[in-house]
Scaffold this active site. Structure first.
Site, mmCIF file in Angstrom:
data_model
loop_
_atom_site.group_PDB
_atom_site.id
_atom_site.type_symbol
_atom_site.label_atom_id
_atom_site.label_comp_id
_atom_site.label_asym_id
_atom_site.label_seq_id
_atom_site.Cartn_x
_atom_site.Cartn_y
_atom_site.Cartn_z
ATOM 1 C CD GLU A 1 4.277 1.156 6.999
ATOM 2 O OE1 GLU A 1 5.050 1.525 7.910
ATOM 3 O OE2 GLU A 1 3.950 1.917 6.062
ATOM 4 C CG ASP B 1 -0.286 0.049 2.546
ATOM 5 O OD1 ASP B 1 0.715 -0.674 2.725
ATOM 6 O OD2 ASP B 1 -0.734 0.808 3.429
#
Length: 400
Positions: A140, A75
């Site tokens: 994250e 991500d």
């Protein structure tokens, strides 16, 4: 796609618009690469109240020990003003020897280099005698609730265990080989609320300005310094990040004010001992006259975020030495062993096995025109390949 070429593996990942918490095709693309190398893939989605569902990937090559984990995230943060980018944020365009794209350094670049390093090692001498796994999250850059922490527990419940781990976050400040992270400071956030009595600024004796009390309490949080640091960590540091009264009038003394703060602390503290120290400071300061002569003690409350991150330090010489040797051999530099910077998912991994962090140069992470030099991709791929080989050699020597 040629898996031994990190330029190609990174381009494929950048072209997936995986802005947290969206998978954007990044985990699918990565799983296809790993499938070609013989990995077994486990895709799992985690959910939690008031947070978005997040897809994650756990992949393993081999079945026996020793077992090396590579951890990271696909991500990325939002692109910001897309019109300000000179190249498309998901185009993976190459200009003057640099590849542009969101996630180029944080941290699709690290994942791409590790995949290419493994592909080269397998092509040159076969898979390592043991196991290699990739633990990759899509959470994250988000709240970090439905990502690495849950994926670790999920894998452990299925019988997985690890001997060491590398997180591929961008750790180098200026050049490849500058720095390996062998630990991280902890993080603790808090909210301080001071209650007063609202009134007219022309009649202060009828009111009690909470900002006067807040200034006294904030000063107590900041002075004296929490510590002087030690040979492992820099000094702990508290920063006040916001002060808010919600007051839009200039002639009204507000009834309440709130301050938020964050502390990055070293291993001289735990979240619990640090919170106790700050509570004691606030209690002493609340009783001082200072800016509030003739008043009762400041009325306040302080709350600490329950999702604090502990400090930690990795002491596994085999892991640190193998990576340091690979860096020196590939770059000619001796990397600094550091605990600086913010938190990362290493804070979850350290409860399962020794962990270090090493990745690309982080100068452009989260910026408009995030980009990575193709020479750095090649350098990191070479370092990872040497490291994997050295680490498994050390494990065999230790077992023998």
């Amino acid at each position: 796609m040629k898996l031994t070429d990190p330029t190609q593996t990174l381009a494929a990942l950048i072209r997936c618009p995986s802005v947290t918490p969206e998978e954007g095709g990044a985990l699918t693309t990565l799983a296809e690469m790993l499938d070609r190398l013989g990995f077994r893939n486990d895709r799992v989605t985690f959910s939690d109240e008031a947070t978005p569902d997040v897809e994650n990937l756990y992949s393993r090559l081999g079945s026996g020990g020793p077992h090396l984990m590579f951890a990271g995230h696909t991500d990325v943060v939002p692109v910001g003003d897309e019109a300000a980018w000179t190249q498309g944020p998901f185009g993976a365009e190459i200009v003057d020897g640099e590849m542009y794209g969101r996630g180029a350094v944080d941290m699709k670049g690290g994942i791409a280099c590790f995949v290419s390093a493994l592909a080269r090692l397998i092509e040159r001498k076969g898979a390592p005698e043991g196991s290699v796994s990739l633990l990759i999250t899509g959470d994250e850059e988000g709240p970090s609730i439905n990502g690495t922490e849950k994926l670790l527990a999920h894998a452990k419940a299925k019988g997985e265990s690890w001997d060491a781990a590398v997180v591929g976050e961008p750790t180098n400040p200026a050049e490849m080989g500058d720095m390996i992270k062998i630990g991280r400071r902890g993080s603790l956030s808090g909210t301080l609320t001071v209650d007063g009595v609202q009134g007219h600024v022309a009649y202060p004796h009828l009111a009690d300005n909470p900002l006067r009390g807040l200034v006294m309490l904030a000063d107590a949080l900041l002075d004296p310094p929490l510590d002087a640091g030690n040979e492992r960590f820099p000094p702990s540091n508290l920063e006040i990040t916001s002060i808010d009264t919600g007051n839009t009038a200039t002639n009204v003394i507000p009834a309440r004010t709130t301050a938020r703060f964050n502390i990055r602390f070293n291993d001289m503290w735990s979240a619990e001992t640090l919170a106790d120290e700050l509570r004691a400071r606030l209690e002493r300061a609340a009783r001082q006259a200072g800016l509030r002569p003739g008043r009762d003690p400041v009325r306040y409350t302080v709350e600490f975020d329950q999702r604090s991150a502990p400090s930690f330090l990795t002491r596994d010489d085999a892991l640190i030495d193998a990576l340091s040797e690979a860096v020196r051999e590939a770059t000619g530099r001796t990397p600094a062993l550091s605990t600086t910077g913010g938190t990362s998912d290493a804070r979850f991994i350290k409860d399962y096995c020794p962990v270090v962090e090493f990745g690309l140069v982080g100068k452009t992470m989260h910026m408009v025109d995030e980009r990575v030099a193709l020479s750095d991709l090649e350098s990191l791929t070479g370092i990872y390949e040497l490291f994997i080989e050295r680490w498994f050699e050390r494990q065999r020597s230790r077992a023998g």
